[in-house]
Scaffold this active site. Structure first.
Site, PDB file in Angstrom:
ATOM      1  N   GLU A 171      -8.186  -4.737   5.104  1.00  0.00           N
ATOM      2  CA  GLU A 171      -8.206  -4.373   3.649  1.00  0.00           C
ATOM      3  C   GLU A 171      -6.999  -5.359   3.051  1.00  0.00           C
ATOM      4  OE1 GLU A 171      -8.514  -0.231   5.004  1.00  0.00           O
ATOM      5  OE2 GLU A 171      -8.915   0.162   2.979  1.00  0.00           O
TER       6      GLU A 171
ATOM      7  N   ARG B 215     -11.035  16.247   6.274  1.00  0.00           N
ATOM      8  CA  ARG B 215     -11.685  16.520   4.972  1.00  0.00           C
ATOM      9  C   ARG B 215     -13.316  16.836   5.435  1.00  0.00           C
ATOM     10  NH1 ARG B 215     -10.580  11.198   2.672  1.00  0.00           N
ATOM     11  NH2 ARG B 215      -8.436  11.181   1.885  1.00  0.00           N
TER      12      ARG B 215
ATOM     13  N   ARG C 176      -2.341  -2.202  -3.605  1.00  0.00           N
ATOM     14  CA  ARG C 176      -3.555  -1.219  -3.516  1.00  0.00           C
ATOM     15  C   ARG C 176      -3.440   0.187  -4.541  1.00  0.00           C
ATOM     16  NH1 ARG C 176      -4.938   3.424   0.564  1.00  0.00           N
ATOM     17  NH2 ARG C 176      -6.966   3.603   0.334  1.00  0.00           N
TER      18      ARG C 176
ATOM     19  N   ASN D 226       0.782  -1.139   0.008  1.00  0.00           N
ATOM     20  CA  ASN D 226       0.100  -0.039   0.108  1.00  0.00           C
ATOM     21  C   ASN D 226       0.982   1.325   0.180  1.00  0.00           C
ATOM     22  OD1 ASN D 226      -1.626   1.799   0.595  1.00  0.00           O
ATOM     23  ND2 ASN D 226      -2.706   1.115   2.226  1.00  0.00           N
TER      24      ASN D 226
ATOM     25  N   HIS E 250     -12.171   3.416  -0.587  1.00  0.00           N
ATOM     26  CA  HIS E 250     -12.583   2.544   0.494  1.00  0.00           C
ATOM     27  C   HIS E 250     -13.150   1.145   0.223  1.00  0.00           C
ATOM     28  CE1 HIS E 250     -12.438   5.611   3.665  1.00  0.00           C
ATOM     29  NE2 HIS E 250     -11.295   5.477   3.441  1.00  0.00           N
TER      30      HIS E 250
END
Ligand code: ADP
Length: 381
Positions: free
Chosen positions: A367, A224, A74, A10, A163
């Site tokens: 993940e 965010r 990823r 990742n 996601h």
């Protein structure tokens, strides 16, 4: 193919996370993170990947190990081009590079990670697993913004969602927890980490998600803003004199919980709320209000909700967020059990009452396992 191990990489903008998973016995022989790329001894992503390779080699698990079946990468943005895990070729790398304008903060690092890993082991199958892929089934009515169609299509302006690896894994794991097939279940997944997103999954198929063209849309996140009237951007530009880059930074890095109260860690916010801190309380209230709006909206999208799953750092750990998000929703068939909700555990568990029509669950995401499984399935097919 001989080996049973998958190396999951990742590659983020300033770090590379890695995990080595053995698909034969479920073990994870190695994992780690190389951080602060570009700041110190680790000059760039090539150096970071080299360090990952060295760390693995030091444990006799190097990239040249015959046990290694594949590398799974990823990749944040797959655009409309990539909707499945994809075996990486030169052409695939070029296509991912073409998507950089859609994900300027993420895809460049992903591409570099792929290139370096391929140069280290050119003969090894490498697979790209896209964060957008699980959302590619969202119907046009939910994926399109209501703007001029020709302009939207020319510039790829539509909702992609992110996601996805986590939403896919958690929606399946929720079905497993309930002893059902994914096809039997309508689920709302709430992935609440530093980034946060919700998804509506009907019978195992994603039909709606809160992030859009970029990960900025939707829920209130650590830094965010999530949803905001787009005209606020014109206003900040015309009246506030801010540049596009400044507004980009404002909304992505200086907003959300951090922008509202100076902290983006829910633990710290909880502590401050305990001391009566008004800014922290307001940040929490805004976060919860947005989350509840999405739960309501997705209930309407799905028509029938069987399960709501909380996941990621906040979703898995903050009983206060779960309690506040689900409070007073008895009319929706949602009843959380206070004792169950307060229990801490690293495994998937129900937190709803026996009489709750909707099963409310905490389902830890994984993940890395999802990327490794998708990678392994593809290379062993
Ligand atoms: P990322 O999006 O970076 O993968 P994570 O899913 O790891 O993030 O979530 C990180 C966030 O989880 C932290 O910023 C913090 O707000 C929250 N968090 C972690 N542990 C706890 C905890 N024990 N209680 C409340 N919140 C927590």
């Amino acid at each position: 193919m001989n080996g049973s191990r998958v190396l999951v990489l990742n590659s983020g903008s300033s770090s590379v996370k890695y995990q080595l998973l053995d698909m034969a016995d479920g073990s994870r022989p190695a994992s780690g993170i190389v951080e602060r790329i570009g700041e110190g001894p680790v000059a760039d992503h090539a150096a970071a990947l080299k360090q990952v390779a060295d760390e693995l080699a030091a444990k006799d698990l190097g990239l040249d190990s015959p046990e290694l079946a594949a590398v799974g990468h990823r990749v944040v943005h797959g655009g409309t081009r990539f909707t499945e895990p994809t075996l990486i070729t030169d052409e695939v790398v070029e296509e991912i590079e073409k998507l950089i304008p859609l994900a300027p903060l993420h895809n460049p690092a992903n591409v570099t990670g792929i290139k370096v890993a391929r140069s280290l082991r050119p003969d090894l199958p490498q697979v790209a697993v896209f964060d957008t892929a699980f959302h590619s089934t969202i119907p046009e009515a939910a994926a399109r913004y209501a703007i001029d169609v020709a302009t939207a299509d020319r510039w790829g302006v539509r909702r992609y969602g992110f996601h996805g690896t986590s939403h896919a894994y958690v929606s399946r794991a929720t079905a497993e927890l309930l002893g059902k097939e994914p096809a039997e279940l309508n689920t709302i997944v709430l992935h609440l980490g530093n980034g946060a997103s919700a998804s509506a999954v009907r019978g195992g198929v994603c039909v709606e998600t809160s992030m859009g063209l970029t990960p900025l849309e939707g829920l209130v996140m650590g830094t965010r803003s999530g949803d905001i009237d787009p005209a606020a951007i014109f206003h900040l530009s015309r009246v506030g004199g801010m540049s596009t880059d400044e507004i980009d930074t404002l909304l992505n890095k200086r907003s959300g919980l951090a922008g509202l109260c100076g902290d983006n860690d829910m633990r710290e916010i909880g502590r401050r709320m305990g001391e009566g801190d008004r800014a922290a309380q307001l940040a929490f209230d805004i976060y919860i209000h947005r989350l509840r709006k999405y739960v309501g909206a997705y209930t309407a999208v799905l028509g029938r909700v069987d399960a709501i799953a909380f996941t990621a750092g906040v979703g898995e750990n903050s009983a206060a967020v779960r309690e506040a998000a689900m409070r007073g929703l008895t009319a929706f068939g949602i009843e959380v059990d206070g004792v169950r909700n307060a229990l801490r555990s690293a495994t998937a568990r129900l937190i709803s009452t026996e009489t709750s029509r909707v099963a409310v669950a905490v389902v830890p995401t994984d993940e890395e396992l999802e990327i490794a499984s998708q990678t392994f399935d593809l290379v062993s097919a």
